[in-house]
Design a protein around this motif. Structure first.
Motif, short mmCIF file in Angstrom:
data_model
loop_
_atom_site.label_atom_id
_atom_site.label_comp_id
_atom_site.label_asym_id
_atom_site.label_seq_id
_atom_site.Cartn_x
_atom_site.Cartn_y
_atom_site.Cartn_z
N PHE A 124 61.77 -14.11 -27.24
CA PHE A 124 61.76 -12.65 -27.31
C PHE A 124 61.17 -12.20 -28.64
O PHE A 124 61.52 -12.74 -29.70
N LYS A 125 60.29 -11.22 -28.60
CA LYS A 125 59.72 -10.69 -29.83
C LYS A 125 60.77 -9.88 -30.59
O LYS A 125 61.69 -9.34 -29.98
N PRO A 126 60.63 -9.79 -31.91
CA PRO A 126 61.61 -9.04 -32.70
C PRO A 126 61.80 -7.62 -32.19
O PRO A 126 60.83 -6.93 -31.86
N THR A 128 62.99 -6.47 -29.41
CA THR A 128 62.98 -6.20 -27.97
C THR A 128 64.35 -6.49 -27.36
O THR A 128 65.13 -7.28 -27.88
N MET A 130 66.89 -8.14 -24.83
CA MET A 130 66.88 -9.46 -24.20
C MET A 130 67.15 -9.34 -22.71
O MET A 130 68.27 -9.50 -22.22
N ASN A 166 60.09 -16.18 -34.32
CA ASN A 166 61.44 -16.00 -33.78
C ASN A 166 61.87 -14.53 -33.83
O ASN A 166 61.19 -13.67 -34.39
N TYR A 167 63.02 -14.26 -33.23
CA TYR A 167 63.51 -12.89 -33.08
C TYR A 167 63.79 -12.22 -34.43
O TYR A 167 63.73 -11.00 -34.54
N TRP A 326 71.20 -14.99 -23.91
CA TRP A 326 70.37 -13.80 -24.09
C TRP A 326 71.21 -12.65 -24.66
O TRP A 326 71.38 -11.60 -24.06
N THR A 328 72.80 -11.17 -28.86
CA THR A 328 72.78 -11.38 -30.31
C THR A 328 74.15 -11.18 -30.95
O THR A 328 74.27 -11.20 -32.17
#
Length: 409
Positions: A124-126, A128, A130, A166-167, A326, A328
């Motif tokens: 996943f791009k920073p 965004t 999940m 990374n995220y 998925w 944080t």
């Protein structure tokens, strides 16, 4: 002038897409029926220049792909006419364009980098959310070619240099090396602590996976760190069960069973240090086992085709593993060491497979520049006399074939 520029850019985009498009599947001409190793070898030769490794007697064979990310696509214990043990997604080879999320070519043993989700996710791009629309497999492990370093009758080495974001917004510059070796029956006996005779046909292979920090900064708990992730994809049957032994006397949960929604309780059972997971390809679910519970082995038994599969891998219960969920809101360095997946229909009725997976992951690669981390993962298949297979299952997985089959009757 503006119209010319537009035409130029449209033409350029078309050329780029054409270069990235996988070759069409076409009509396969093979003397072997679908489901055999020979059929899959003929299919893959049409799409790839593959490497085939053979055991001394020629019955054990594996197919390795340079073009498709150094996968071990499939194996056989009975030569070209034998059952093809790996899952190959034939339809993906015929797609006219690349899937933005994942190009599921299949593969009995494929390598990814983790973590998939979490604070330091690589998928996943920073910034965004999940969820599936934002989920993207890193290109080096999805559709890019690898480099074949060397090959012989028994071994092949392949490598890839890449960068991943990374995220948390950190970039990792790295090399990956895959050393793949076909194993003889004597190797299987030694590695698994078993013995068997000619009534059992077998094939085994070992992958030594190495990640090297080729950047200028260290990977730590501030930047995040990747991990090596072996995923074994197999074809399911109505009577396939995944078997995951675990440490019964340790504390804490045995397994996380809600990666993609809670797995129904009639599909997962626990008994005497053995987790059993129904793998019929009809209900999507993933589970994971933490390092204090996990052992260095997992497997499956397909009663329909009488195939016993064992995966053996490096396992350090005291190491730090990455959370791959998925989300944080969980500690990023408290994750699972072993995973299993059963494919099934999505909400819209579509389905990638069916297939099922046995997975192992390395600890977090906390590496300084030029340092390396290695994770070894081996796969064995046994078929033939059921009494002999039963003894192998008891000595390795700690459960009889009868008890495996009885779990979900």
């Amino acid at each position: 002038m503006k119209a010319i520029k537009i035409i130029f850019f449209l033409t350029l985009i078309a050329v780029i897409n054409a270069c990235r498009t996988p070759p069409p599947q076409g009509n396969i001409v093979s003397e072997y029926p679908k489901g055999t190793f020979g059929y899959d070898l003929d299919f893959l030769k049409q799409n790839d220049s593959v490497v085939v490794l053979n055991s001394r007697d020629g019955n054990g064979q594996i197919i390795i792909s340079q073009k498709y990310q150094a996968k071990v696509f499939t194996s056989s214990a009975g030569g070209a006419a034998g059952k093809s043990f790996g899952w190959i997604n034939y339809k993906t080879f015929g797609e006219k364009s690349l899937d933005p999320h994942m190009n599921a070519y299949g593969g009995e043993d494929r390598l990814w980098l983790g973590p998939e989700g979490g604070k330091f996710a690589l998928f996943f791009k920073p910034g965004t959310k999940m969820e599936f629309p934002n989920w993207h497999t890193p290109a080096a492990f999805d559709f890019e070619n690898w480099t074949l370093i060397s090959k012989s009758d028994k071994k092949a080495s392949l490598s890839k240099s890449t960068r991943v974001l990374n995220y948390a917004g950190n970039v990792f510059t790295l090399d990956i090396v895959r050393d793949i070796q076909i194993l003889e029956p004597a190797d299987a006996e030694k590695m698994l602590g078993i013995s068997f005779d000619a009534k059992v046909k077998s094939v085994g292979f070992s992958t030594k996976n190495t990640i090297i920090n080729t950047g200028v900064t260290a990977w730590d708990k501030v930047t995040g760190a990747p991990c090596l992730w072996n995923l074994d994809m197999f074809s399911p049957s109505a009577k396939t069960v995944i078997v995951v032994p675990y440490n019964e006397n340790d504390t804490g949960k045995v397994a996380t069973t809600n990666y993609f929604g809670q797995i129904p309780p009639d599909r997962v059972k626990y008994s005497n240090g053995i987790l059993l997971f129904k793998a019929d390809g009809k209900s999507r679910g993933k589970l994971g086992m933490p390092p204090n519970r996990a052992k260095a082995m997992a497997g499956s038994y397909d009663a329909t085709n009488n195939v016993l599969t064992i995966a053996l891998f490096d396992m350090d219960p005291k190491a730090t593993f990455l959370n791959q969920e998925w989300r944080t809101d969980k500690p990023p360095f408290s994750g699972d060491a072993v995973n299993a997946y059963n494919d099934g229909p999505l909400k819209d009725g579509s389905q990638m497979g069916p297939f099922y997976e046995i997975e192992s992951v390395s600890p977090a690669a906390f590496l300084k520049p030029k340092e390396a981390l290695t994770h070894q993962h081996s796969v064995f298949h046994f078929t033939g006399n059921k009494d002999e297979l039963n003894q192998i299952a008891l000595k390795t997985l700690g459960i009889s074939l009868q008890d495996i089959q009885a779990a979900f009757k």
